[in-house]
Write a protein that holds these residues in place. Structure first.
Motif, short mmCIF file in Angstrom:
data_model
loop_
_atom_site.label_atom_id
_atom_site.label_comp_id
_atom_site.label_asym_id
_atom_site.label_seq_id
_atom_site.Cartn_x
_atom_site.Cartn_y
_atom_site.Cartn_z
N SER A 193 0.96 -1.19 -0.03
CA SER A 193 -0.07 -0.16 -0.11
C SER A 193 0.89 1.31 0.08
O SER A 193 0.49 2.00 -0.30
CB SER A 193 -1.00 0.05 1.20
OG SER A 193 0.02 0.03 2.46
N THR A 194 2.08 1.20 0.39
CA THR A 194 2.92 2.31 0.54
C THR A 194 3.94 2.53 -0.60
O THR A 194 4.67 3.49 -0.64
CB THR A 194 3.63 2.33 1.90
OG1 THR A 194 4.47 1.26 1.92
CG2 THR A 194 2.69 2.76 3.08
N SER A 555 0.13 6.98 -2.96
CA SER A 555 -0.36 8.27 -2.46
C SER A 555 0.51 9.52 -2.75
O SER A 555 1.88 9.69 -2.48
CB SER A 555 -0.45 8.05 -0.83
OG SER A 555 -0.73 9.14 -0.11
N THR A 556 -0.21 10.33 -3.02
CA THR A 556 0.46 11.86 -3.34
C THR A 556 0.71 12.76 -2.45
O THR A 556 1.06 13.68 -2.28
CB THR A 556 -0.16 12.44 -4.60
OG1 THR A 556 -1.59 12.73 -4.05
CG2 THR A 556 -0.45 11.56 -5.59
N GLU A 557 0.11 12.44 -1.28
CA GLU A 557 0.13 13.16 0.11
C GLU A 557 1.44 13.70 0.42
O GLU A 557 1.63 15.04 0.72
CB GLU A 557 -0.81 12.70 1.13
CG GLU A 557 -2.30 12.55 1.00
CD GLU A 557 -2.99 13.49 0.31
OE1 GLU A 557 -3.04 14.71 1.02
OE2 GLU A 557 -3.69 13.43 -0.75
N THR A 558 2.22 12.87 0.69
CA THR A 558 3.71 13.02 1.14
C THR A 558 4.25 13.86 0.30
O THR A 558 5.14 14.99 0.59
CB THR A 558 4.37 11.76 1.22
OG1 THR A 558 3.68 10.87 2.30
CG2 THR A 558 5.82 12.05 1.92
N SER A 575 -1.63 13.46 -9.56
CA SER A 575 -0.87 12.47 -9.83
C SER A 575 0.23 13.10 -10.65
O SER A 575 1.51 12.89 -10.67
CB SER A 575 -1.37 11.18 -10.36
OG SER A 575 -2.19 10.57 -9.34
#
Length: 688
Positions: A193-194, A555-558, A575
């Protein structure tokens, strides 16, 4: 599952994640000579090798030597003990930490751009590329990133990356501990997932460059000066000659070669002018870069000052061992200079070939063997005669060697590796054709985008205005942007070009617009293109991401946390922005942390974005800027080692000193639409 077993499983998953993250990225990048980011250093290494040193004592072999070896692509890699000592000793001296509390947790082979290892320095750096290592060391509280040469005699702290990574690791420690204390299912599924993967436009070869040797089998010259310049292939023609440096070779060193990497494409032409140490002109040669690494041998006669004849022998050298690959084509021909005019000879019949025979090379053929482009077409050289010193040459090519720039001595070993993009930028003031303007009245020496603008104009991607200005704050129209893209990027078409109702075939940017659409930069927005409409920064960024096929999964948050206005970035483009951020393309002026996506883009901003995009593909050397968003310098390293909790970094037992493992409205009649332009006058870069 008991805690020890769970910890062991975590170690295995960490290693698997490291390999999964690095392998696709490392294979997708070209060798590079300059890097200021960890992501970029993967493309700088001919054989990127990762050493994972975070292993418990229970996981170690009793043999200390084997303990330092880790597999990567079925090859063993070992971090030299001298480098470990140099790094850990420097950390100990800086912090007062005992060396027994420090461990090397990651190391990769790298090729640094200069003698300063690619780091900013107050002193002048040597130009030659330096092979070496990037080393991450840690104790239970902090991590350090170092750059070293191959032996460890030079070890420099990468302070910026170190500061960011340590802070990032501390922030993530709580999360890591929570994952470790969760169920086995959570531990296992966290890996998928990461994991972040980044698609690349292509998988490139090891060294897209050439090695150059100068030989004299029958003569007594001790040294020669080899003046190298480049004519880059652009569409169906060539850019103006650009200076790459004056190199001093010792002829008695058999097989002595200088290697030139990065910034070179198949089809580019390299020009070589040879001089003796009295600056007497000895001869001229020109060769075409091949699809793989090219090895080139220039052979001088016994008395070159009288004959001014050079034999050129070259071919593909995929092993980079200095030998033309068996079973591949060998190009073999002679050039002769008379009254400073160059002729490419069609045969060797009138030449005393015995002076040009070299052991290990093929015998001189009766008929010359040339690349096709040398014998046919508009830019053929055979059966032509031209001046070796045309008036349009850069100033340095018309001056005597050593007069405007210092000579570079080619070393006696194989360490003379030169970054072509870096050399072009270093010599920009004297190494660009006199007809190309790289300095402008409205772009001051301290203008934030000066280097981006100057280098793109030197590359003939952009051009200023007849009044000597560049107008950096002017808005960029869609037509102008299409012309810039067509000049900057040489891409294959991904679809057929189409016609737009509002772009006639006489419009100055007609061909550039069609090409930008066909290569994927612009999408189909209907029957109209709106060529005079201005562009927002977001539109510019999305076009670059589309054209270069830059994508980001995960994930684009970081990564988008680099922007204070991240919340305003639309979900459908996050993205793409993350992919561009990851590759170091984005430049934000005047506030580096503000993407300001809806702002209308200026010529200066577009110049910076296009240049950084070119740098991300390996076509040009990167230009550092305080306004460039470079998370890969810090975030990527943090991501790589974030799977290693700080609490798991324990002092090693039974180790030697505690060392671990390692104006629109132009006149269409005056335009040259086939070449593209960036301004409303319809002019083509370089006046071609």
């Amino acid at each position: 599952m008991n805690p020890c077993s769970l910890a062991h499983l975590s170690k295995v998953l960490v290693a698997a994640t490291f390999v999964a993250m690095f392998s696709p990225i490392a294979s997708a990048y070209e060798v590079s000579g300059l890097s200021t980011t960890v992501a970029e250093t993967l493309e700088n290494s001919a054989t990127p090798q990762l050493l994972l040193a975070d292993r418990d004592d229970d996981d170690r072999d009793d043999d200390d030597d084997d303990d330092d070896d880790y597999r990567d692509d079925d090859k063993k890699a070992k971090l030299p003990e001298s480098i470990k000592l140099a790094v850990l000793r420097d950390i100990s001296q800086r912090t007062g930490s005992k060396m027994s509390t420090l461990r090397v947790i990651q190391a990769k082979r790298q090729i640094w751009s200069d003698g300063c290892l690619g780091l900013k320095a107050e002193v002048n750096c040597t130009q030659a590329i330096v092979p070496g290592w990037q080393v991450v060391a840690a104790n239970t509280q902090q991590m350090w990133v170092y750059r070293t040469n191959e032996s460890g005699t030079v070890a420099k702290l990468d302070a910026g990356t170190t500061q960011y990574m340590t802070a990032s690791m501390v922030r993530k420690e709580t999360t890591s501990q929570q994952v470790m204390s969760s169920t086995q299912r959570q531990t296992v599924t966290a890996q998928s997932s990461t994991q972040v993967s980044a698609a690349s436009t292509s998988v490139k070869g090891k060294h897209k460059g050439f090695s150059l040797a100068i030989l004299q089998p029958s003569g007594n010259l001790s040294e020669v000066v080899t003046r190298v310049s480049l004519k880059g292939k652009r569409n169906k023609g060539y850019l103006k000659e650009r200076f790459l440096g004056d190199y001093k070779y010792k002829l008695q060193q058999k097989g002595k070669k200088a290697k030139f990497v990065k910034g070179i494409k198949p089809g580019d032409r390299v020009v070589v002018r040879l001089y003796d140490l009295q600056n007497r002109f000895l001869g001229y040669s020109e060769f075409e870069c091949l699809s793989e690494h090219t090895v080139v041998n220039l052979i001088l006669p016994a008395n070159p000052t009288q004959t001014q004849i050079i034999r050129t022998v070259y071919g593909v050298d995929t092993k980079e061992d200095g030998m033309i690959d068996a079973g591949t084509k060998t190009y073999d021909y002679f050039t002769q200079v008379s009254n400073q005019r160059v002729s490419f000879l069609s045969s060797s019949q009138a030449i005393n070939v015995s002076q040009f025979q070299v052991q290990g090379l093929s015998a001189v053929a009766a008929t010359s063997v040339y690349p096709t482009s040398f014998t046919t077409g508009e830019f053929a050289l055979v059966r032509q005669s031209f001046s070796a010193f045309s008036p349009s040459l850069p100033p340095v090519l018309k001056a005597a060697p050593g007069q405007l720039v210092q000579l570079i001595t080619v070393s006696d070993d194989s360490s003379s590796i030169y970054d072509v993009s870096q050399m072009m930028m270093n010599y920009r003031e004297v190494g660009v054709a006199s007809s190309i303007q790289t300095m402008f009245t409205d772009v001051s020496t301290n203008h934030w985008a000066k280097d981006f603008i100057s280098e793109l104009t030197a590359l003939e991607v952009l051009q200023g205005f007849p009044d000597g200005s560049f107008r950096p704050d002017e808005q960029v129209t869609r037509a102008q942007f299409a012309a810039m893209l067509s000049q900057a990027f040489q891409k294959v078409r991904v679809r057929s070009p189409i016609s737009f109702n509002d772009v006639s075939n006489r419009y100055w940017a007609y061909n550039a617009i069609r090409e930008a659409y066909a290569t994927g930069f612009f999408s189909n927005t209907g029957t109209n293109f709106n060529p005079t409409q201005s562009l927002s920064r977001l539109e510019v960024l999305l076009a670059i991401a589309r054209g270069l096929n830059y994508t980001f999964s995960g994930s684009t948050e970081t990564i988008l946390a680099a922007y204070t206005d991240a919340a305003s970035i639309r979900s459908d483009v996050r993205s793409a922005i993350a992919a561009l951020t990851e590759r170091g393309v984005i430049v934000n002026y005047p506030h580096v942390q503000s993407l300001n996506a809806d702002k209308v883009a200026t010529r200066a901003e577009v110049s910076a974005l296009i240049y950084r995009a070119l740098a991300s593909t390996g076509e040009v050397v990167d230009i550092s800027s305080q306004y460039a968003v470079e998370p890969t310098q810090q975030q990527t390293v943090a991501e790589e080692v974030s799977n290693t909790p700080m609490s798991s970094i324990k002092p090693r037992q039974n180790c030697n000193q505690g060392i671990g493992n390692g104006a629109e409205g132009c006149d269409p009649g005056n335009s040259r639409p086939h070449g593209g332009s960036n301004d409303e006058g319809g002019r083509t870069p370089g006046g071609r």
